[in-house]
Structures are given as structure tokens and as C-alpha cells.
Design an enzyme around this catalytic site. Structure first.
Site, PDB file in Angstrom:
ATOM      1  N   LYS A 143       0.841  -1.194   0.000  1.00 42.57           N
ATOM      2  CA  LYS A 143       0.000   0.000   0.000  1.00 42.57           C
ATOM      3  C   LYS A 143       0.872   1.240   0.000  1.00 42.57           C
ATOM      4  O   LYS A 143       2.003   1.139   0.466  1.00 42.57           O
ATOM      5  CB  LYS A 143      -0.969   0.000   1.178  1.00 42.57           C
ATOM      6  CG  LYS A 143      -0.371  -0.294   2.565  1.00 42.57           C
ATOM      7  CD  LYS A 143       0.787   0.486   3.125  1.00 42.57           C
ATOM      8  CE  LYS A 143       0.723   1.956   3.275  1.00 42.57           C
ATOM      9  NZ  LYS A 143       2.013   2.549   3.821  1.00 42.57           N
ATOM     10  N   TYR A 152      -4.482   3.954   6.321  1.00 41.77           N
ATOM     11  CA  TYR A 152      -4.972   2.980   7.313  1.00 41.77           C
ATOM     12  C   TYR A 152      -6.274   3.455   7.943  1.00 41.77           C
ATOM     13  O   TYR A 152      -7.159   2.646   8.218  1.00 41.77           O
ATOM     14  CB  TYR A 152      -3.924   2.744   8.412  1.00 41.77           C
ATOM     15  CG  TYR A 152      -2.769   1.901   7.941  1.00 41.77           C
ATOM     16  CD1 TYR A 152      -2.826   0.514   8.004  1.00 41.77           C
ATOM     17  CD2 TYR A 152      -1.623   2.480   7.425  1.00 41.77           C
ATOM     18  CE1 TYR A 152      -1.768  -0.268   7.564  1.00 41.77           C
ATOM     19  CE2 TYR A 152      -0.569   1.716   6.986  1.00 41.77           C
ATOM     20  CZ  TYR A 152      -0.643   0.343   7.057  1.00 41.77           C
ATOM     21  OH  TYR A 152       0.397  -0.434   6.618  1.00 41.77           O
TER      22      TYR A 152
END
Ligand code: NAD
Length: 397
Positions: free
Chosen positions: A140, A225
Site C-alpha cells: 500500500k 490505514y
């Protein structure tokens, strides 16, 4: 050459070995014994980029995997790669540099390429890996733009290769417990999620602070996140976002990228996620879900690699009970995530966090930047299907 495996193969040797409990039934029972697939049947990974995450988390996690093993390394530092190859029993012939990366097509041991490079390089190596016939597990954020993420998805589809984004949180048991409680409304409907992910970043020269390599500052690196976990907990997609950005003037770290982003995501079921990410304060990573029937729950250290703590606070017998229920021994999040990818390859399934899941975060981040710039609420495409972008859920261990 594409590596092919028979799909749907039975994995009998990984059926857990039963160990007779040594405590009474009213005690918390231990899990089953670690039962890995025999090494020659585990899925072989090429790890691309031998930086901090690869050396400190991913390669060590491979030793805890049931279905995954390291078989190749890609690095621009031949000496470092040779040393790491010795440590993990990888032959020198399976070390590649970036120039010769495409030669991985001739190595049938490699089935998955795990991309652990700076963000703006994810697209190039995903595309080259898929064209070499390999499945891709990509760190990510998936990439640095919506168009780039879409190209990654398209190329993997064209080459019939799987693409998974490494959202380790979605495979981690404590976060999965919170997802379950939220969706079964254990403490009523969760109307508010608060979430913070912060760290005090150092060295102004690192790639994370160079926009061309990172794509942005705290938002794509750690704010992702806050976004991805709220989406995962709810299963819903935000329909609008509102945000503001703060960057300390003249701080040499933040000449190209933002320091802190404060944002709200508004979900169609009525929940608001109130999030903060920052590169300029003491490390802090937690979230809380506030129900409307006598309780709240969340995770301390939520986005860290370890030391996660489930926290619950609820009313019973007119008392407020504050608890930190424990699951016992912690699971390695990277091992869980890689083993999910391997099971998808072994059983020909779509990963739980495929490219589309990563693309959606990029769309939300773009809306957050737009909102901060315009000082206005920014609307997103209204998506009503639950878990709209997720594939096959991970199996319970
Ligand atoms: P890092 O700087 O420690 O490692 C990056 C590696 O890429 C280095 O080995 C470097 O030599 C190599 N590299 C190749 N070409 C490069 C170039 N042109 N410029 C700079 N480096 C180059 O970074 P990291 O912390 O390991 O992060 C790598 C990726 O992993 C990023 O996408 C990051 O977002 C992601 N990440 C994910 C997590 C997680 O918890 N899932 C945690 C940290 C990092």
C-alpha cells in the site's frame, strides 16, 4: 513462461493437528498446532526491494507462513541481496537486479511477486511481473494516481494474473473481531469511528517526503490505514468527505508533501469516521467505534505490526466495565496476509483485498485532497453494496 498449478487441490496436510487440552473446558482454549504445507508445495515469492519493510517484517514473516516461502530476491544492491539470500536459503541464481527483472519469467519457482518499493514504482513492477506470468502482491498505497492503479488492474486482468494489495489489517484477528462486533451491532449501531495514525518522521531526504516517489505525505502513507480500516469495519463506502490539511511553515521535511490531514468520511448507513493522520507528532495508532447501546470498542496500537490491544468499555449491572480482552499469542500480520494470497493462488480465488480495493482508497484520497483545497464537502460515487470491492474472505485459522 507462466507458472501453472492445478486449482482446487486438497491441502490435507494443513488440517490442524489436534492437541488434547490440558486445562478445564471453562478456561480459554489454545489454538491448533502450526501445520504448514510441505515446502515443495508452498507458493514461491520473489521479494522486490530489500528495504526496511522487506528485511524487518516480510522476510522474517515468511518463516511463520504455512503456504508461502521466499524463492527469489530483486535488489539494486548485489552484496546485500547475496547476504539475504544466504540467510533465507535462496540460490544466488534467483537474485535479480531491476534491469534484469523480466528474467523472472524463466524461473518457475516464482509464482508471486511481492512489491515492496517506493509507491510510484509499484505500477511499473506490477505490470512487468504480470507480463512475466506472475501473480502480484503489492504494498500500500497501490500507486500514486487513480489512472495508474486502473492500469495495474487492467494489465493483471489481461494476463489472467491475481493482484492483491497488502492491507494486512484486514487479515489480523483483533481487527476482524471489531469488524464482526460492529456488523452484528454488539453495542448497538456504531455511529462514530475515531481514528488516528501518527508518527514523527525524520530525515527530510527520504523518499516518503519526495512527492514524485511517494505521491503525497502522511495521507497516502499512514492516513490510508484510517480510510481502509473504517471501510473494512463497516463494509460500506463513504459517500462524501470533508477535510483540512496542516503543514508547519518552513519545516524542511514538508517542502513537497503535507504534514497532517484531518478528515471526516460520511457513510451511507449514517456512521461518521473522524480521522487524523500526521507526520509531525509522537507515534500514535488507534481507533474506537462508538455504539449507541451502552458500549464502545476499538484497538490500541491498531495499525502497528504488533502489540495490538482490543479495548472494550460497556455498561453492565449499572457499572462501566473497561476491559482489554486477549486472544493469547499474537499472529504475524504479514504471514496471515501472504498466506491468504497463497491460498488464493492454490485454490484459484480472488483475494479479499484485490486491486479494486486499493483503487477505491486512491479515489477517496483524491476526494480528501480536493476537499482540503476547496474547503468544501466532496461527494463520491454512491455505492450501496456491502464489501463492494472485496474478494474471497480469509479462512479462519
Ligand atoms: P524503504 O525505503 O525502506 O525500502 C525501499 C526499497 O526500495 C529500498 O531497498 C530501495 O533500495 C529500493 N528502491 C528501488 N528503487 C528505488 C528508488 N528509485 N528510490 C528509492 N528506493 C528505491 O521503504 P519501505 O518502508 O520498505 O517501504 C516500501 C513500500 O512498503 C512502500 O510502498 C510503503 O508504503 C510500504 N510499506 C508498507 C507497510 C505496511 O505495514 N504494510 C509498512 C512500511 C512500508
Amino acid at each position: 513462461m507462466k507458472s501453472e498449478r492445478k486449482s482446487g487441490s486438497k491441502i490435507k496436510e494443513t488440517q490442524p493437528i489436534k492437541i488434547k487440552p490440558h486445562n478445564v473446558a471453562s478456561e480459554r482454549q489454545a489454538g491448533s498446532a502450526h501445520s504448514p504445507l510441505r515446502p515443495e508445495r508452498r507458493i514461491g515469492y520473489a521479494v522486490v526491494g530489500l528495504g526496511r519493510l522487506a528485511l524487518m517484517q516480510i522476510l522474517p514473516a515468511m518463516t511463520k507462513c504455512k503456504y508461502s516461502k521466499p524463492v527469489a530476491l530483486v535488489s539494486r544492491d548485489a552484496q546485500k541481496a547475496k547476504k539475504v539470500a544466504l540467510q533465507y536459503g535462496i540460490p544466488e541464481t534467483s537474485i535479480y537486479d531491476y534491469e534484469h527483472f523480466d528474467d523472472i519469467k524463466n524461473n518457475p519457482e516464482i509464482e508471486v511477486v511481492y512489491i515492496v518499493l517506493p509507491n510510484s514504482l509499484h505500477e511499473e513492477y506490477t505490470i512487468r511481473a504480470a507480463k512475466a506470468g506472475k501473480h502480484v502482491l503489492c504494498e500500500k498505497p497501490m500507486s500514486t494516481s487513480i489512472a495508474s492503479a486502473q492500469r495495474m488492474i487492467d494489465v493483471c486482468k489481461t494476463n489472467k494474473r491475481k493482484l492483491m494489495i497488502a492491507y494486512r489489517i484486514q487479515y489480523e484477528p483483533i481487527n476482524r473481531q471489531c469488524m464482526k462486533w460492529l456488523r452484528e451491532e454488539k453495542f448497538g449501531k456504531v455511529r462514530l469511528i475515531t481514528s488516528i495514525n501518527a508518527q514523527n518522521i525524520g530525515d527530510p531526504e527520504q523518499w516518503r517526503l519526495k512527492k514524485a516517489l511517494s505521491g503525497g505525505g502522511s495521507l497516502p502513507d499512514i492516513g490510508i490505514y484510517n480510510i481502509n480500516t473504517a471501510r473494512f469495519l463497516l463494509g460500506e463506502e463513504p459517500e462524501s468527505v470533508l477535510s483540512s490539511i496542516y503543514t508547519t511553515p518552513k519545516d524542511p521535511r514538508f517542502t513537497e508533501v503535507e504534514e497532517a490531514v484531518m478528515f471526516q468520511m460520511f457513510f451511507p448507513g449514517g456512521t461518521i469516521a473522524n480521522c487524523t493522520c500526521s507526520y509531525g507528532v509522537h507515534e500514535s495508532r488507534h481507533y474506537r467505534c462508538y455504539g449507541d447501546k451502552g458500549g464502545l470498542f476499538g484497538v490500541a496500537n491498531a495499525f502497528a505490526y504488533g502489540g495490538l490491544r482490543l479495548e472494550v468499555s460497556h455498561v453492565k449491572d449499572n457499572l462501566e466495565w473497561n476491559a482489554q480482552p486477549s486472544f493469547g499469542a499474537e499472529k504475524d500480520q504479514f504471514a496471515q496476509e501472504m498466506d491468504h494470497m497463497s491460498q488464493c493462488v492454490l485454490n484459484d480465488k480472488i483475494p479479499y483485498t484485490p486491486g479494486e480495493e486499493g483503487l477505491q482508497d486512491l479515489k477517496i484520497m483524491e476526494a480528501i485532497y480536493e476537499s482540503a483545497q476547496s474547503n468544501k464537502l466532496v461527494k463520491l460515487e454512491r455505492i450501496t453494496k456491502l464489501d463492494a470491492f472485496r474478494g474471497t474472505p480469509p479462512k479462519k485459522d
